[in-house]
Motif scaffolding. Structure first.
Motif, PDB file in Angstrom:
ATOM      1  N   PHE A 274       0.804  -1.220   0.000  1.00  0.00           N
ATOM      2  CA  PHE A 274       0.000   0.000   0.000  1.00  0.00           C
ATOM      3  C   PHE A 274       0.841   1.277   0.000  1.00  0.00           C
ATOM      4  N   LYS A 275       2.159   1.133  -0.109  1.00  0.00           N
ATOM      5  CA  LYS A 275       3.091   2.265  -0.148  1.00  0.00           C
ATOM      6  C   LYS A 275       3.237   2.970   1.198  1.00  0.00           C
ATOM      7  N   LYS A 276       2.491   2.513   2.200  1.00  0.00           N
ATOM      8  CA  LYS A 276       2.593   3.053   3.547  1.00  0.00           C
ATOM      9  C   LYS A 276       2.619   1.882   4.538  1.00  0.00           C
ATOM     10  N   MET A 277       3.347   2.055   5.628  1.00  0.00           N
ATOM     11  CA  MET A 277       3.370   1.021   6.657  1.00  0.00           C
ATOM     12  C   MET A 277       2.152   1.223   7.555  1.00  0.00           C
ATOM     13  N   ASP A 278       1.131   0.403   7.338  1.00  0.00           N
ATOM     14  CA  ASP A 278      -0.142   0.572   8.031  1.00  0.00           C
ATOM     15  C   ASP A 278      -0.034   0.119   9.490  1.00  0.00           C
ATOM     16  N   ALA A 279      -0.368   1.015  10.410  1.00  0.00           N
ATOM     17  CA  ALA A 279      -0.195   0.725  11.833  1.00  0.00           C
ATOM     18  C   ALA A 279      -1.191  -0.315  12.344  1.00  0.00           C
TER      19      ALA A 279
END
Length: 456
Positions: A274-279
């Motif tokens: 997702f191009k972001k490190m999802d918390a």
């Protein structure tokens, strides 16, 4: 006369022979140490329910927090009482046809009360899995009836099949050390079928779009996950049922490594995906790693536990996405993916990674087939019983709150109060429901049943 009585008393004490407790034996010391370890495990597994409450509260909206807290309190208390009345006997009583226990109800004839207490914590854990999946739209009374069915009958039957010496899956050779299937898959399957009966929350899906309904307090959810992580060390470690100096550290070690690997894999996979490190997905990865290693914590190598954790973290992310967007099943906390999908993986992983029976250790696919048989059997049993019960219950009286009540929040409609108090009433003018009546109002109600003028 007084002096004579005093002298007689002094002489009596001087002539008394001291009585010493019997010297402890190695056997009695071992028994005591084992008991302390199991009871410590039971206490910390009980504390895990604080973690479940925090995770469910943090990952859902603030207007439903009080309802979630009440569900968790009621779950553990209901489960403990019903496990005492019926569940323990069905689970661990003398086997009839290797299917169900038929004695030990009300703990009649049961001497090991410590084992009952430890197992009671597990049955409550299974039931509370459902709480998160059905959050924000189920009636409290309906939820409690489902907990009754799960803890008094559905879960104990599964436990009898797998954890009672004469259960049919036990005799087949099915392996589930601490409950990837018994506890987690059973709870997740129940959550799945009840969620299907309930339907998604209002606003979750609109046409082909899937809308995000964010939780109100991610730090609270993170705290809950840390509490669950702590408790899980004895959830698995306490399942040794003895303070074995070689086995207990090993079980805790595999638990730690699997979980750590799952967090790493879920974090970096979300970054890649997702191009972001999802918390939130990464934190749920911790739980996925815990569930994944629970079945094989005592028979999988330390290296194998890392592989299981790595797979669990990635599997968790994809499972949540698939359930949410493809199946369009609304699970606010990801409980079905965490406890169900990772529970299946952890159970099947024994067939690959078990040092005693696994395929990767030259033992063929027999154990893998047995594990798959157990998984499929439990899913069918729970789907029919829990799903059938929820369906009938819903036909008798809808188990879901009304749309207006759901919009207002279950704190407001089910409890007449709220977990948080804001300066302004955000609901003013948006609903025809009566304003919530606080505790002070209820205590000051007159004979008319209405709050006093002062309190209103």
């Amino acid at each position: 006369m007084f002096k004579k009585a005093l002298l007689f008393t002094v002489l009596l004490f001087l002539c008394t022979t001291p009585v010493y407790a019997q010297a402890p034996t190695p056997e009695s010391l071992e028994l005591s140490i084992n008991l302390v370890w199991v009871m410590l495990g039971a206490i910390l597994v009980f504390f895990m329910h604080a973690g479940f409450a925090m995770v469910e509260s943090g990952f859902t909206r603030s207007k439903n927090t009080l309802n979630i807290l009440m569900k968790n309190f009621l779950t553990i208390c209901t489960a403990a009482l019903l496990f005492f009345i019926a569940g323990y006997g069905i689970m661990f009583g003398s086997s009839t046809g290797s299917i169900i226990g038929t004695n030990g109800f009300f703990l009649n004839g049961v001497e090991d009360i410590g084992f009952f207490v430890f197992q009671a914590m597990f049955v409550a854990t299974c039931a509370t899995i459902i709480s998160g999946a059905v959050a924000e739209r189920i009636k409290l009374g309906s939820y409690i009836l489902i907990v009754v069915a799960m803890t008094a009958f559905i879960y104990p039957v599964v436990g009898h099949w797998i954890w009672q010496d004469n259960g049919w899956l036990t005799t087949l050779g099915f392996s589930d050390f601490a409950g990837s299937t018994v506890v987690h898959l059973t709870g997740a399957t129940g959550a799945l079928v009840v969620t299907l009966v309930l339907g998604p929350r209002i606003g979750k899906y609109s046409g082909k779009n899937v809308n995000v309904i964010p939780g109100h307090n991610l730090p609270l959810g993170a705290l809950g996950i840390f509490i669950l992580w702590l408790g899980w060390f004895v959830f698995n470690g306490g399942s040794t049922l003895a303070a074995d100096p070689s086995l207990v550290p090993y079980v805790i070690g595999t638990t730690l490594l699997s979980t750590s690997a799952a967090l790493i894999s879920s974090s970096f996979y979300t970054k890649l995906r997702f191009k972001k490190m999802d918390a939130s997905l990464s934190m749920n990865g911790v739980l996925g790693g815990l569930v994944g290693i629970t079945a094989g914590a005592a028979e999988i190598s330390l290296g194998g536990s890392i592989i299981i954790g790595l797979v669990s973290g990635i599997l968790l992310v994809e499972a949540i996405r698939f359930i949410d967007t493809k199946l369009r099943i609304d699970d606010p906390v990801g409980a079905i993916a965490v406890h169900g999908v990772c529970g299946i993986w952890g159970t099947l992983a024994i067939g690959f990674f078990s040092m005693d029976t696994g395929l990767f250790y030259g033992n063929g696919v027999t154990q893998l087939g047995i594990q798959a048989t157990g998984v499929l059997s439990v899913m069918i049993w729970v789907s029919i019983t829990a799903g059938g019960f929820a369906y009938v219950l819903n036909k008798i009286s809808p188990i879901r709150v009304s749309a207006e009540e759901e919009e207002a929040g279950l704190d407001f409609t089910e409890h007449g109060s709220s977990a948080y108090h804001f300066k302004d009433n955000l609901m003013e003018g948006t609903t025809t429901l009566k304003a919530p009546v606080g505790l002070a109002d209820r205590l000051n109600q007159g004979t008319s049943g209405q709050p006093s003028a002062k309190s209103s």
